[in-house]
Design a protein around this motif. Structure first.
Motif: not given
Length: 291
Positions: A139-144, A185-193
């Motif tokens: 979750f934190n990686i996604l938000v970051a 992949g998690t980080f990239a998903t957050g970036c796209v959002i």
């Protein structure tokens, strides 16, 4: 852009502005929205691909990713072993970029000067914030990712520095070096959002209040110059999530004072040469763009 985004304190958005692709980048990202479904149904995938400037986005993203994967190790090595020339190069890059951006302001009024000051104070305020120590959970990686990408497309605010403030810089850089697909992949998903939501707002502001936006963004760049000043004394340290000792609070020093306080060489000649390289790079890009 990829090389700049690896360095805390330097923004990939600054590079996009220097190279003259910033507006096209924002517009292309803005077009990635639910209306694409209607275009696909009516005219097919090729029309949708052309609508979002697909070739431009693929080439740009490929360049960014290639740079991150190839330069992550080199940039990390430079930050640890030769920080003064590296910071000097980016200092020169940003100094001359400020002049480049001011040239694009069509009409100077009092509110433009206020906007520059507001941007500078805002960016400076961010640079003096104390880093958090978030755990690298999914979750934190996604938000970051969603927060950092907004900074990455803003000239002057470094996405890497935002990751540092969140305590997520080392885990993401380590994932890039080891090609950790899940974390990346998690980080990239957050970036796209973050990218798809923030780009609409920024694109609208630039269309309707361009001079104000340009001067504010230039102020952001000026405000981060204190962060990338090459000669610093570390006042306090912290242990990051990887167990490494990293600077927490730093203060800027003159080259002479740096040698007296730290006992290390200021490498002034190397710093000046690196700064001139940064200035020459932007000057060359401007001349190339003029043609």
């Amino acid at each position: 852009m990829g090389a700049a985004d690896v360095v805390p304190g330097v923004s990939g958005g600054t590079i996009a502005f220097i190279t003259g692709i910033y507006d096209k980048l924002l517009e292309s990202i803005r077009r990635v929205n639910p209306s694409l479904i209607g275009i696909i149904k009516k005219d097919g995938l090729k029309a949708a691909f052309n609508h979002v400037n697909g070739t431009f986005l693929i080439l740009l993203l490929s360049g960014i990713l290639t740079s991150i994967f190839t330069l992550a190790r080199f940039i990390t090595w430079m930050l640890h072993n030769n920080p003064i020339p590296l910071w000097s190069f980016f200092f020169g890059l940003i100094i001359v970029s400020v002049n480049h951006m001011f040239k694009q302001v069509k009409q100077w009024k009092i509110n433009r000067f206020v906007s520059v000051l507001a941007g500078a104070f805002f960016a400076y305020g961010i640079t003096v914030l104390h880093p958090l120590n978030l755990e690298p959970t999914t979750f934190n990686i996604l938000v970051a990712g969603s927060i950092a990408i907004c900074a990455m497309i803003l000239p002057g605010i470094s996405g890497s520095f935002i990751l540092l403030l969140l305590g997520m810089y080392s885990p993401i850089l380590a994932a890039a070096k080891s090609v950790d697909i899940i974390t990346l992949g998690t980080f990239a998903t957050g970036c796209v959002i973050g990218l798809l939501t923030f780009s609409h707002l920024l694109s609208w502001v630039l269309r309707n209040y361009r001079d104000i936006a340009l001067t504010f963004l230039t102020g952001l760049m000026l405000g981060t110059l204190t962060k990338i000043w090459p000669w610093k004394e570390t006042l306090t340290w912290r242990i990051n999530s990887s167990g490494e000792q990293v600077p927490l609070l730093e203060r800027n020093l003159s080259p002479l004072t740096f040698e007296q306080v730290t006992g290390q060489p200021a490498l002034l000649a190397y710093a000046i040469a690196a700064m001139i390289m940064g200035i020459a790079l932007v000057w060359g890009l401007e001349k190339l763009a003029d043609k």
